[in-house]
Write a protein that holds these residues in place. Structure first.
Motif, PDB file in Angstrom:
ATOM      1  N   VAL A   8       0.873  -1.178   0.000  1.00  0.00           N
ATOM      2  CA  VAL A   8       0.000   0.000   0.000  1.00  0.00           C
ATOM      3  C   VAL A   8       0.907   1.225   0.000  1.00  0.00           C
ATOM      4  CG1 VAL A   8      -1.766   1.294   1.264  1.00  0.00           C
ATOM      5  CG2 VAL A   8      -1.814  -1.215   1.274  1.00  0.00           C
ATOM      6  N   PRO A  10       2.639   2.715  -3.388  1.00  0.00           N
ATOM      7  CA  PRO A  10       3.714   2.304  -4.301  1.00  0.00           C
ATOM      8  C   PRO A  10       4.564   3.486  -4.763  1.00  0.00           C
ATOM      9  CG  PRO A  10       1.633   2.392  -5.480  1.00  0.00           C
ATOM     10  CD  PRO A  10       1.330   2.827  -4.076  1.00  0.00           C
ATOM     11  N   ALA A  12       8.407   5.673  -3.666  1.00  0.00           N
ATOM     12  CA  ALA A  12       9.830   5.343  -3.762  1.00  0.00           C
ATOM     13  C   ALA A  12      10.158   4.053  -2.993  1.00  0.00           C
ATOM     14  CB  ALA A  12      10.660   6.520  -3.230  1.00  0.00           C
ATOM     15  N   GLY A  14       7.829   1.908  -1.551  1.00  0.00           N
ATOM     16  CA  GLY A  14       6.901   0.843  -1.936  1.00  0.00           C
ATOM     17  C   GLY A  14       7.294   0.177  -3.251  1.00  0.00           C
ATOM     18  N   GLY A  32      -2.664   1.874  -4.538  1.00  0.00           N
ATOM     19  CA  GLY A  32      -2.156   3.241  -4.555  1.00  0.00           C
ATOM     20  C   GLY A  32      -3.247   4.275  -4.544  1.00  0.00           C
ATOM     21  N   ARG A  33      -2.836   5.472  -4.888  1.00  0.00           N
ATOM     22  CA  ARG A  33      -3.759   6.606  -4.973  1.00  0.00           C
ATOM     23  C   ARG A  33      -3.880   7.078  -6.415  1.00  0.00           C
ATOM     24  NH1 ARG A  33      -2.082  11.919  -1.596  1.00  0.00           N
ATOM     25  NH2 ARG A  33      -0.296  11.814  -3.013  1.00  0.00           N
ATOM     26  N   ALA A  71       3.586   1.616   2.850  1.00  0.00           N
ATOM     27  CA  ALA A  71       4.680   2.530   2.496  1.00  0.00           C
ATOM     28  C   ALA A  71       4.171   3.909   2.084  1.00  0.00           C
ATOM     29  CB  ALA A  71       5.523   1.915   1.373  1.00  0.00           C
ATOM     30  N   ALA A  79      -5.626   8.523   5.315  1.00  0.00           N
ATOM     31  CA  ALA A  79      -6.273   8.424   3.997  1.00  0.00           C
ATOM     32  C   ALA A  79      -6.157   7.004   3.434  1.00  0.00           C
ATOM     33  CB  ALA A  79      -5.647   9.431   3.033  1.00  0.00           C
ATOM     34  N   ALA A  80      -5.103   6.279   3.842  1.00  0.00           N
ATOM     35  CA  ALA A  80      -4.903   4.920   3.329  1.00  0.00           C
ATOM     36  C   ALA A  80      -5.642   3.875   4.172  1.00  0.00           C
ATOM     37  CB  ALA A  80      -3.413   4.590   3.289  1.00  0.00           C
ATOM     38  N   TRP A  83      -7.712   0.993   2.692  1.00  0.00           N
ATOM     39  CA  TRP A  83      -6.953  -0.148   2.166  1.00  0.00           C
ATOM     40  C   TRP A  83      -6.673  -1.155   3.281  1.00  0.00           C
ATOM     41  CZ3 TRP A  83      -6.843  -1.624  -2.498  1.00  0.00           C
ATOM     42  CH2 TRP A  83      -6.783  -0.722  -3.565  1.00  0.00           C
ATOM     43  N   LEU A  97       6.591   0.611   6.576  1.00  0.00           N
ATOM     44  CA  LEU A  97       7.855   1.087   6.003  1.00  0.00           C
ATOM     45  C   LEU A  97       7.841   2.610   6.039  1.00  0.00           C
ATOM     46  CD1 LEU A  97       7.920  -1.268   2.873  1.00  0.00           C
ATOM     47  CD2 LEU A  97       9.101  -1.621   5.047  1.00  0.00           C
ATOM     48  N   ASN A  99       9.582   6.249   8.213  1.00  0.00           N
ATOM     49  CA  ASN A  99      10.515   6.778   9.202  1.00  0.00           C
ATOM     50  C   ASN A  99       9.765   7.124  10.484  1.00  0.00           C
ATOM     51  OD1 ASN A  99      13.143   6.792   8.011  1.00  0.00           O
ATOM     52  ND2 ASN A  99      12.374   8.304   6.549  1.00  0.00           N
ATOM     53  N   VAL A 121      13.916   1.633   7.589  1.00  0.00           N
ATOM     54  CA  VAL A 121      14.212   1.560   6.152  1.00  0.00           C
ATOM     55  C   VAL A 121      15.543   2.283   5.939  1.00  0.00           C
ATOM     56  CG1 VAL A 121      13.420   2.217   3.850  1.00  0.00           C
ATOM     57  CG2 VAL A 121      11.741   1.630   5.621  1.00  0.00           C
ATOM     58  N   LYS A 176      18.128   5.892  13.542  1.00  0.00           N
ATOM     59  CA  LYS A 176      17.654   6.332  12.226  1.00  0.00           C
ATOM     60  C   LYS A 176      16.888   7.643  12.337  1.00  0.00           C
ATOM     61  CE  LYS A 176      16.846   6.395   7.853  1.00  0.00           C
ATOM     62  NZ  LYS A 176      15.725   5.828   7.147  1.00  0.00           N
ATOM     63  N   ARG A 261       9.343  13.182  12.162  1.00  0.00           N
ATOM     64  CA  ARG A 261      10.805  13.186  11.989  1.00  0.00           C
ATOM     65  C   ARG A 261      11.515  14.196  12.890  1.00  0.00           C
ATOM     66  NH1 ARG A 261      12.286  11.643   5.939  1.00  0.00           N
ATOM     67  NH2 ARG A 261      14.105  12.891   6.432  1.00  0.00           N
TER      68      ARG A 261
HETATM   69  N1  LIG Z   1      12.409   7.674  -0.120  1.00  0.00           N
HETATM   70  C1  LIG Z   1      13.363   7.342   0.709  1.00  0.00           C
HETATM   71  O1  LIG Z   1      14.549   7.346   0.340  1.00  0.00           O
HETATM   72  C2  LIG Z   1      13.054   6.905   2.108  1.00  0.00           C
HETATM   73  C3  LIG Z   1      14.068   6.276   2.844  1.00  0.00           C
HETATM   74  C4  LIG Z   1      13.772   5.797   4.116  1.00  0.00           C
HETATM   75  C5  LIG Z   1      12.511   5.969   4.634  1.00  0.00           C
HETATM   76  N2  LIG Z   1      11.560   6.618   3.905  1.00  0.00           N
HETATM   77  C6  LIG Z   1      10.236   6.751   4.505  1.00  0.00           C
HETATM   78  O2  LIG Z   1       9.372   5.836   3.856  1.00  0.00           O
HETATM   79  C7  LIG Z   1       8.035   6.340   3.843  1.00  0.00           C
HETATM   80  C8  LIG Z   1       7.554   6.371   2.404  1.00  0.00           C
HETATM   81  O3  LIG Z   1       8.337   7.343   1.721  1.00  0.00           O
HETATM   82  P1  LIG Z   1       8.443   7.426   0.129  1.00  0.00           P
HETATM   83  O4  LIG Z   1       9.615   8.281  -0.149  1.00  0.00           O
HETATM   84  O5  LIG Z   1       8.356   6.091  -0.482  1.00  0.00           O
HETATM   85  O6  LIG Z   1       7.113   8.236  -0.196  1.00  0.00           O
HETATM   86  P2  LIG Z   1       6.410   8.443  -1.621  1.00  0.00           P
HETATM   87  O7  LIG Z   1       7.376   8.207  -2.717  1.00  0.00           O
HETATM   88  O8  LIG Z   1       5.707   9.761  -1.564  1.00  0.00           O
HETATM   89  O9  LIG Z   1       5.355   7.272  -1.663  1.00  0.00           O
HETATM   90  C9  LIG Z   1       4.109   7.307  -1.028  1.00  0.00           C
HETATM   91  C10 LIG Z   1       3.150   6.548  -1.906  1.00  0.00           C
HETATM   92  O10 LIG Z   1       1.913   6.429  -1.211  1.00  0.00           O
HETATM   93  C11 LIG Z   1       0.879   6.708  -2.147  1.00  0.00           C
HETATM   94  N3  LIG Z   1      -0.323   7.124  -1.445  1.00  0.00           N
HETATM   95  C12 LIG Z   1      -0.629   8.324  -0.890  1.00  0.00           C
HETATM   96  N4  LIG Z   1      -1.846   8.302  -0.333  1.00  0.00           N
HETATM   97  C13 LIG Z   1      -2.325   7.036  -0.536  1.00  0.00           C
HETATM   98  C14 LIG Z   1      -3.551   6.404  -0.218  1.00  0.00           C
HETATM   99  N5  LIG Z   1      -4.547   7.046   0.402  1.00  0.00           N
HETATM  100  N6  LIG Z   1      -3.711   5.105  -0.575  1.00  0.00           N
HETATM  101  C15 LIG Z   1      -2.730   4.439  -1.227  1.00  0.00           C
HETATM  102  N7  LIG Z   1      -1.552   5.002  -1.582  1.00  0.00           N
HETATM  103  C16 LIG Z   1      -1.362   6.291  -1.230  1.00  0.00           C
HETATM  104  C17 LIG Z   1       1.449   7.800  -3.007  1.00  0.00           C
HETATM  105  O11 LIG Z   1       0.684   7.933  -4.177  1.00  0.00           O
HETATM  106  P3  LIG Z   1       0.851   9.152  -5.216  1.00  0.00           P
HETATM  107  O12 LIG Z   1       1.727   8.571  -6.285  1.00  0.00           O
HETATM  108  O13 LIG Z   1      -0.512   9.454  -5.659  1.00  0.00           O
HETATM  109  O14 LIG Z   1       1.510  10.289  -4.473  1.00  0.00           O
HETATM  110  C18 LIG Z   1       2.842   7.247  -3.234  1.00  0.00           C
HETATM  111  O15 LIG Z   1       2.837   6.291  -4.278  1.00  0.00           O
HETATM  112  C19 LIG Z   1       8.105   7.699   4.521  1.00  0.00           C
HETATM  113  O16 LIG Z   1       7.807   7.572   5.882  1.00  0.00           O
HETATM  114  C20 LIG Z   1       9.564   8.103   4.352  1.00  0.00           C
HETATM  115  O17 LIG Z   1       9.991   9.008   5.369  1.00  0.00           O
HETATM  116  C21 LIG Z   1      11.797   7.074   2.652  1.00  0.00           C
END
Ligand SMILES: NC(=O)c1ccc[n+]([C@@H]2O[C@H](COP(=O)([O-])OP(=O)(O)OC[C@H]3O[C@@H](n4cnc5c(N)ncnc54)[C@H](OP(=O)(O)O)[C@@H]3O)[C@@H](O)[C@H]2O)c1
Length: 294
Positions: A8, A10, A12, A14, A32-33, A71, A79-80, A83, A97, A99, A121, A176, A261
């Motif tokens: 849930v 998808p 970065a 996910g 996803g959304r 994720a 909002a999720a 799901w 998944l 922070n 993560v 972390k 954070r």
């Molecule tokens: N990216 C990193 O390098 C990294 C590293 C370590 C930890 N983290 C942590 O991991 C978590 C996820 O981060 P991320 O970077 O992967 O975020 P992201 O890329 O913004 O991914 C979030 C996903 O959730 C989807 N979404 C939003 N609302 C939703 C809903 N109601 N139902 C289903 N899907 C929904 C978004 O869809 P849309 O495509 O429509 O926006 C997007 O695909 C965060 O807590 C972040 O701090 C991230």
């Protein structure tokens, strides 16, 4: 049912986990959304295409699954929730998944009865303008050493994502969190990791991390005096263009995960009567950058 694992959110992270599952022959149900046909992960070793479609209607979930990787951002859990309601029953494990150190209390109210598994993560992954995701290091998770972690180990076994278990999850999660708190400074400067090569930023980060370390210890984390310098060293050793998900959100003018954070450290510090003067400046600025007004 066909799918026993779901992702849930998808984005970065996910997409990275979905690709790891798919490569290992355990293609997840994608929730996803934004509707899309597939996910694409680009890593140094090549690309992986995870077949979709990405479902956007929880009513189309075909009943409960064994394991959900959640994720979405911490700001998107509510909002999720539909799901989670559609995918979980009392035997479902929800591996969060995200922070932060509040994954369990934030998700548990939405899945009464299911096991909530927090995670750390460790890998950076970035959304690209073409919708693909760029994985910038080896995928790696740390989970608490508890029974429900075995399912995640099994599902990700033989995949590109390694999973470690720890008997001291509190310390790992706070370690972390400190790194995430420091990354928030990138939002305030509007710069990527290269900014930590500045002597003034390195000094500010070191002082901020020392303050956060006191709070982490008061919360039960066993972290040594060397951690603040290690965090600064890590940013300085990163590619200068390495970002952070909170900076990506700021650049896209999306809500920031400032509560989970950064504000958490200020709040817990105040509860323990620990002086947190740098947090007192950083947190309102991040809050305003996230939520305005203006
Ligand atoms: N990216 C990193 O390098 C990294 C590293 C370590 C930890 N983290 C942590 O991991 C978590 C996820 O981060 P991320 O970077 O992967 O975020 P992201 O890329 O913004 O991914 C979030 C996903 O959730 C989807 N979404 C939003 N609302 C939703 C809903 N109601 N139902 C289903 N899907 C929904 C978004 O869809 P849309 O495509 O429509 O926006 C997007 O695909 C965060 O807590 C972040 O701090 C991230």
């Amino acid at each position: 049912m066909k799918f026993k694992v779901a992702v849930v959110g998808p984005g970065a992270i996910g997409t990275t986990i979905a690709a790891a599952l798919h490569e290992a022959g355990r293609t997840p149900f994608l929730c996803g959304r934004t509707a899309r046909e597939c996910l694409v992960l680009n890593a140094d070793e090549g690309s992986v295409r995870v077949p979709g479609p990405i479902e956007v209607d929880p009513d189309r979930a075909e009943g409960p699954v064994d394991l959900v990787f959640l994720a979405v951002k911490a700001t998107q859990v509510e909002a999720a929730a539909p799901w989670l309601a559609a995918l979980c029953h009392e035997h479902t494990v929800v591996c969060v998944l995200q922070n932060g150190v509040e994954q369990v209390p934030s998700v548990a109210p939405h899945v009464p009865g299911s096991s909530i598994l927090p995670s750390v993560v460790w890998f950076p992954a970035e959304n690209q303008p073409d919708g693909s995701v760029r994985l910038r290091a080896k995928a790696r998770l740390t989970l608490p050493d508890e029974a429900s972690s075995q399912l995640v180990l099994e599902m990700l076994s033989g995949s590109r994502c390694s999973v470690e278990l720890t008997s001291d999850f509190t310390s790992v999660a706070w370690r972390k969190l400190l790194q995430n708190a420091a990354a928030g400074l990138m939002v305030l400067a509007g710069r990527r990791s290269g900014m930590f090569h500045r002597a003034d930023i390195a000094e500010l980060t070191l002082r901020y991390m020392r303050e956060c370390l006191e709070v982490a210890r008061a919360e039960g984390a066993l972290l040594g005096d060397e951690v603040p310098q290690e965090i600064v060293d890590r940013f300085q050793a990163s590619p200068v263009d390495m970002g952070t998900s909170i900076l990506a959100d700021r650049t896209a003018d999306r809500p920031l995960e400032w509560k989970t954070r950064n504000a958490i450290i200020l709040n817990r510090g105040q509860a323990h009567f620990i002086p947190t003067p740098i947090s007192a400046v950083v947190v309102p600025l991040l809050a305003a950058a996230s939520d305005g007004p203006g």
